[in-house]
Design a protein around this motif. Structure first.
Motif, PDB file in Angstrom:
ATOM      1  N   ARG A 166       0.816  -1.228   0.000  1.00 17.54           N
ATOM      2  CA  ARG A 166       0.000   0.000   0.000  1.00 17.54           C
ATOM      3  C   ARG A 166       0.845   1.271   0.000  1.00 17.54           C
ATOM      4  NH1 ARG A 166      -3.497  -3.242   3.331  1.00 17.54           N
ATOM      5  NH2 ARG A 166      -2.596  -2.505   5.292  1.00 17.54           N
ATOM      6  N   LYS A 167       2.118   1.140   0.300  1.00 18.49           N
ATOM      7  CA  LYS A 167       2.969   2.331   0.406  1.00 18.49           C
ATOM      8  C   LYS A 167       3.121   3.018  -0.954  1.00 18.49           C
ATOM      9  CE  LYS A 167       5.427   0.852   4.493  1.00 18.49           C
ATOM     10  NZ  LYS A 167       6.573   0.116   5.029  1.00 18.49           N
ATOM     11  N   THR A 168       3.347   4.294  -0.883  1.00 21.81           N
ATOM     12  CA  THR A 168       3.505   5.078  -2.112  1.00 21.81           C
ATOM     13  C   THR A 168       4.800   5.890  -2.018  1.00 21.81           C
ATOM     14  OG1 THR A 168       2.224   6.856  -1.116  1.00 21.81           O
ATOM     15  CG2 THR A 168       1.011   5.313  -2.526  1.00 21.81           C
ATOM     16  N   GLY A 169       5.103   6.593  -3.086  1.00 18.27           N
ATOM     17  CA  GLY A 169       6.207   7.567  -3.057  1.00 18.27           C
ATOM     18  C   GLY A 169       7.579   6.922  -3.054  1.00 18.27           C
ATOM     19  N   HIS A 170       8.480   7.460  -2.194  1.00 19.10           N
ATOM     20  CA  HIS A 170       9.903   7.103  -2.290  1.00 19.10           C
ATOM     21  C   HIS A 170      10.172   5.636  -1.964  1.00 19.10           C
ATOM     22  CE1 HIS A 170       9.647   7.892   2.058  1.00 19.10           C
ATOM     23  NE2 HIS A 170      10.627   7.026   2.145  1.00 19.10           N
ATOM     24  N   PHE A 171       9.193   4.954  -1.373  1.00 17.45           N
ATOM     25  CA  PHE A 171       9.353   3.514  -1.099  1.00 17.45           C
ATOM     26  C   PHE A 171       9.722   2.760  -2.381  1.00 17.45           C
ATOM     27  CE2 PHE A 171       7.683  -0.812  -0.404  1.00 17.45           C
ATOM     28  CZ  PHE A 171       8.229  -1.106   0.830  1.00 17.45           C
ATOM     29  N   TRP A 172       9.262   3.271  -3.525  1.00 12.99           N
ATOM     30  CA  TRP A 172       9.441   2.564  -4.799  1.00 12.99           C
ATOM     31  C   TRP A 172      10.504   3.210  -5.690  1.00 12.99           C
ATOM     32  CZ3 TRP A 172       6.906  -1.899  -4.625  1.00 12.99           C
ATOM     33  CH2 TRP A 172       5.808  -1.999  -3.764  1.00 12.99           C
ATOM     34  N   ASN A 173      11.268   4.163  -5.135  1.00 15.06           N
ATOM     35  CA  ASN A 173      12.111   5.002  -5.992  1.00 15.06           C
ATOM     36  C   ASN A 173      13.435   4.387  -6.447  1.00 15.06           C
ATOM     37  OD1 ASN A 173      10.257   6.978  -6.076  1.00 15.06           O
ATOM     38  ND2 ASN A 173      11.368   8.457  -4.818  1.00 15.06           N
ATOM     39  N   LEU A 174      13.859   3.289  -5.841  1.00 11.17           N
ATOM     40  CA  LEU A 174      15.128   2.678  -6.243  1.00 11.17           C
ATOM     41  C   LEU A 174      14.852   1.316  -6.881  1.00 11.17           C
ATOM     42  CD1 LEU A 174      17.158   3.414  -2.973  1.00 11.17           C
ATOM     43  CD2 LEU A 174      17.544   4.507  -5.184  1.00 11.17           C
TER      44      LEU A 174
ATOM     45  N   ALA B 195      14.138  -0.374  -0.316  1.00  9.70           N
ATOM     46  CA  ALA B 195      14.395  -0.916  -1.657  1.00  9.70           C
ATOM     47  C   ALA B 195      14.929  -2.340  -1.614  1.00  9.70           C
ATOM     48  CB  ALA B 195      15.376  -0.018  -2.401  1.00  9.70           C
ATOM     49  N   VAL B 196      15.790  -2.638  -0.623  1.00  5.49           N
ATOM     50  CA  VAL B 196      16.498  -3.920  -0.644  1.00  5.49           C
ATOM     51  C   VAL B 196      15.883  -4.930   0.332  1.00  5.49           C
ATOM     52  CG1 VAL B 196      18.732  -5.031  -0.291  1.00  5.49           C
ATOM     53  CG2 VAL B 196      18.605  -2.794  -1.415  1.00  5.49           C
ATOM     54  N   TYR B 197      15.663  -4.510   1.578  1.00  8.28           N
ATOM     55  CA  TYR B 197      15.157  -5.457   2.584  1.00  8.28           C
ATOM     56  C   TYR B 197      13.666  -5.743   2.347  1.00  8.28           C
ATOM     57  CZ  TYR B 197      19.494  -4.897   5.223  1.00  8.28           C
ATOM     58  OH  TYR B 197      20.805  -4.908   5.610  1.00  8.28           O
ATOM     59  N   LEU B 198      12.853  -4.675   2.402  1.00 13.36           N
ATOM     60  CA  LEU B 198      11.399  -4.894   2.320  1.00 13.36           C
ATOM     61  C   LEU B 198      10.967  -5.272   0.908  1.00 13.36           C
ATOM     62  CD1 LEU B 198      10.182  -2.059   4.729  1.00 13.36           C
ATOM     63  CD2 LEU B 198      10.342  -4.527   5.187  1.00 13.36           C
ATOM     64  N   ARG B 199      11.413  -4.511  -0.087  1.00 17.39           N
ATOM     65  CA  ARG B 199      11.002  -4.866  -1.453  1.00 17.39           C
ATOM     66  C   ARG B 199      11.682  -6.155  -1.926  1.00 17.39           C
ATOM     67  NH1 ARG B 199      11.944   0.287  -4.764  1.00 17.39           N
ATOM     68  NH2 ARG B 199      11.668  -1.202  -6.474  1.00 17.39           N
TER      69      ARG B 199
ATOM     70  N   GLN C 119      12.808  -2.065 -12.032  1.00 22.69           N
ATOM     71  CA  GLN C 119      12.035  -0.855 -12.303  1.00 22.69           C
ATOM     72  C   GLN C 119      11.930  -0.064 -11.001  1.00 22.69           C
ATOM     73  OE1 GLN C 119      11.048  -0.188 -15.439  1.00 22.69           O
ATOM     74  NE2 GLN C 119      11.907  -2.174 -16.056  1.00 22.69           N
ATOM     75  N   ALA C 120      12.078   1.262 -11.114  1.00 22.54           N
ATOM     76  CA  ALA C 120      11.958   2.112  -9.938  1.00 22.54           C
ATOM     77  C   ALA C 120      10.513   2.591  -9.798  1.00 22.54           C
ATOM     78  CB  ALA C 120      12.928   3.291 -10.054  1.00 22.54           C
ATOM     79  N   LYS C 121       9.603   1.634  -9.777  1.00 24.01           N
ATOM     80  CA  LYS C 121       8.201   1.960  -9.561  1.00 24.01           C
ATOM     81  C   LYS C 121       7.456   0.725  -9.049  1.00 24.01           C
ATOM     82  CE  LYS C 121       6.919   0.982 -14.308  1.00 24.01           C
ATOM     83  NZ  LYS C 121       6.793   1.486 -15.655  1.00 24.01           N
ATOM     84  N   LYS C 122       6.273   0.967  -8.502  1.00 21.27           N
ATOM     85  CA  LYS C 122       5.498  -0.143  -7.930  1.00 21.27           C
ATOM     86  C   LYS C 122       5.054  -1.107  -9.017  1.00 21.27           C
ATOM     87  CE  LYS C 122       2.217   0.636  -4.715  1.00 21.27           C
ATOM     88  NZ  LYS C 122       0.915   0.764  -4.009  1.00 21.27           N
TER      89      LYS C 122
END
Ligand SMILES: [Zn+2]
Length: 459
Positions: free
Chosen positions: A366-374, A389-393, A453-456
Motif C-alpha cells: 500500500r505504500k507510495t512515493g519514495h518507497f518505490w524510488n530505487l 528498496a532492498v530489505y522490504l522490497r 524498475q523504480a516503480k510499484k
C-alpha cells in the motif's frame, strides 16, 4: 570452492612430481589486477590469484588498543604474476614474505602491492605473509562504519561490505572464499571468539596472555570473518549435534537473554525450511553499543548492542544459507541476501502465530512515493542496504514469487537454491533461471518489474 581445494591439491602434486624443469621457454609475467571489477566496489578483490586459506595470528594489547599481527595467505596463481595486490588499509607493515622470501611492497590507498623476488607461475601455489602492528581503525563509507570496531574492553569485527581490509590483508572479493585459521592472543582476563570451532586455548604466557585458536573449515568470504575480544559470558551447547557457542558482553545481559536458546531454535526451524545447515557450528556474539548493525558473520553472527528481538536472530541466521553459504558474486545482487533474510522473518511470524507473509506484503504494498524510488536489483552502492528498496522490497519480491508459482514449487525452490549453490556464489540471473526451471513459467517480465524498475509493480 570444493573445486578450488581440488585444484590446490592437484597443483601441489604437480609441483612435487616435476622436480626436473622442462627446457626453458620465455615466460611473460604480468601484474595482477588491482580490483575484481565489482561495479559498486571496483578496487575490492584483486586479479591474478585465488586464495585457498588465511592464517591470522594476532596479539591484542588493550593498552593503546594495539595489535601485532601476521596474516599468511595460501593462494594459487591464476596467471603468470610479476606482482599482485592485496586489499589492506590496516596498521604499519614491517615485513612481506612470498614463499618465505622477502618481497618488495608499497601501499597505494587501500591497495597493498606486492612484488615477489621471482615471478609466480600460473597454477602454482604460493604463500604471502604480511606482518603489521598498530591500532586498527574501522573503515567508513556511505554504507556506514565497518571492519574493526572498538569496544570499551576490546573489539569485534563486522566488515560488510568493505571492512576486511581494516584488520587483515585479503583478496576481499565476496567471490573469493577460503578457509580460515585464527590464533588470537589477549590478556588472560579477556575472552576471544571467532568464526567456526574453537580448537584450543593455551595457558598464560610470561606476560599473562593466552592464545585461543578457532578454525572456519568451510569456505568464507573475507568480509564474513570476525573476531571478538573482550569480557564475555559464554554459553556452549549443541543444535542438531553441532556446537552452538554464544557470547555476550556482561553489560548486554538483558538484550541477550534469548540469544543462546533462540539461536538453537531458529537454526533448527530454518534447517527444516532451507535444508541442511551449511557450516559445522553456529552461535552468536553480542558486543558493542549498537552503533553499527548486526552482521551475519559466518557461523556466528555479531549483534551490535545485543539482538533487538528474536526476529533479528532469525534474520542473521537465515543469512547463513542466503548470503554466507550462497554468496553474492556482485554487490548489486545484495537483495539475494537481504530479501531472503527479511523474508525468513516474515515466514517465522507466519508459522508462529503472527501475521502471514502475504499480510505483511499487503501492508507494504500500500505504500507510495519514495518507497518505490530505487531498483531492488541494482540499488546503487550508497543504497545497497536501503531498508525499503532492498530489505522490504526484496522480501516482497520473494512473496510475490511465492504467490505466482505456488507453495508446491516455492518451498522446494528455496532448498534447491541453497543446496545447489552451497559454499559458492550466485547471481540474480541464476536465481531467475532456477525459478523458471522449477516452475515451468517465463518469469523474466515478473522479475524485471520487481527488481529492475523504480516503480510499484502491478499485481
Ligand atoms: Zn541482513
Amino acid at each position: 570452492m570444493v573445486r578450488k581445494l581440488a585444484a590446490l591439491a592437484a597443483s601441489l602434486t604437480v609441483m612435487a612430481s616435476s622436480a626436473a624443469p622442462a627446457a626453458a621457454e620465455p615466460v611473460t609475467f604480468l601484474p595482477g589486477a588491482a580490483g575484481a571489477g565489482d561495479p559498486y566496489y571496483p578496487l575490492q578483490g584483486n586479479g591474478g590469484y585465488d586464495v585457498g586459506h588465511y592464517d591470522l595470528r594476532l596479539r591484542f594489547d588493550p593498552d593503546g588498543h594495539k595489535v601485532d599481527a601476521t596474516t599468511t595467505i595460501t593462494a594459487i596463481a591464476a596467471q603468470n604474476l610479476s606482482r599482485f595486490n592485496l586489499d589492506f588499509s590496516g596498521p604499519s607493515i614491517s615485513d612481506v614474505l612470498v614463499n618465505g622470501a622477502r618481497a618488495a611492497y608499497r601501499r597505494d590507498g587501500q591497495e597493498l602491492v606486492v612484488t615477489p623476488p621471482n615471478g609466480l607461475r600460473s597454477g602454482s601455489t604460493f604463500t604471502v605473509a604480511v606482518s603489521y602492528a598498530g591500532a586498527p581503525k574501522a573503515v567508513s563509507d556511505a554504507t556506514g562504519e565497518q571492519g574493526w570496531i572498538r569496544t570499551k574492553d576490546g573489539a569485534y569485527v563486522a566488515s560488510q561490505p568493505d571492512g576486511a581490509r581494516s584488520w587483515f590483508p585479503a583478496d576481499d572479493s565476496p567471490a573469493d572464499k577460503a578457509t580460515f585459521s585464527f590464533r588470537v592472543s589477549a590478556p588472560g582476563d579477556l575472552t576471544v571468539l571467532a568464526n567456526g570451532e574453537r580448537t584450543g586455548t593455551g595457558g598464560a604466557d610470561a606476560d599473562g596472555y593466552r592464545t585461543t585458536r578457532w578454525e572456519m573449515r568451510q569456505p568464507m568470504a573475507p568480509y564474513l570473518a570476525t573476531v571478538a575480544i573482550g569480557r564475555f559470558v559464554v554459553s556452549e551447547g549443541t543444535v542438531d549435534g553441532m556446537p552452538n557457542v554464544t557470547a555476550y558482553d556482561p553489560s548486554l545481559a538483558d538484550e541477550s537473554k534469548d540469544l543462546h536458546d533462540f539461536t538453537a531454535k531458529a537454526v533448527a526451524w530454518e534447517t527444516g525450511l532451507f535444508g541442511p545447515y551449511p557450516f559445522s557450528s553456529t552461535g552468536g556474539i553480542a558486543d558493542g553499543d549498537g552503533s553499527v548493525t548486526a552482521l551475519e558473520t559466518q557461523g556466528r553472527p555479531v549483534y551490535s548492542g545485543g539482538p533487538t528481538d528474536d526476529l533479528e536472530i532469525v534474520h542473521e541466521l537465515a543469512h547463513q544459507w542466503f548470503g554466507d553459504s550462497v554468496g553474492v558474486r556482485s554487490w548489486r545482487d545484495i537483495w539475494l541476501n537481504e530479501g531472503f533474510a527479511t523474508y525468513a522473518e516474515w515466514l517465522y511470524q507466519e508459522q508462529h502465530g503472527g501475521p502471514t507473509a502475504k499480510k505483511i506484503f499487503d501492508r507494504h504494498y500500500r505504500k507510495t512515493g519514495h518507497f518505490w524510488n530505487l531498483k531492488t536489483g541494482d540499488p546503487g552502492q550508497a543504497h545497497m542496504f536501503d531498508e525499503h528498496a532492498v530489505y522490504l522490497r526484496g522480501a516482497m519480491t520473494v512473496q510475490a514469487l511465492r504467490t505466482k508459482i505456488g507453495d508446491k514449487v516455492f518451498f522446494p525452490l528455496l532448498k534447491t537454491w541453497a543446496q545447489g549453490n552451497r559454499h559458492g556464489t550466485a547471481t540474480t540471473a541464476d536465481f531467475v533461471a532456477l525459478a523458471e526451471r522449477l516452475s515451468g513459467q517465463n518469469l523474466r517480465p515478473f522479475f524485471d518489474a520487481w527488481l529492475y524498475q523504480a516503480k510499484k509493480p502491478r499485481l
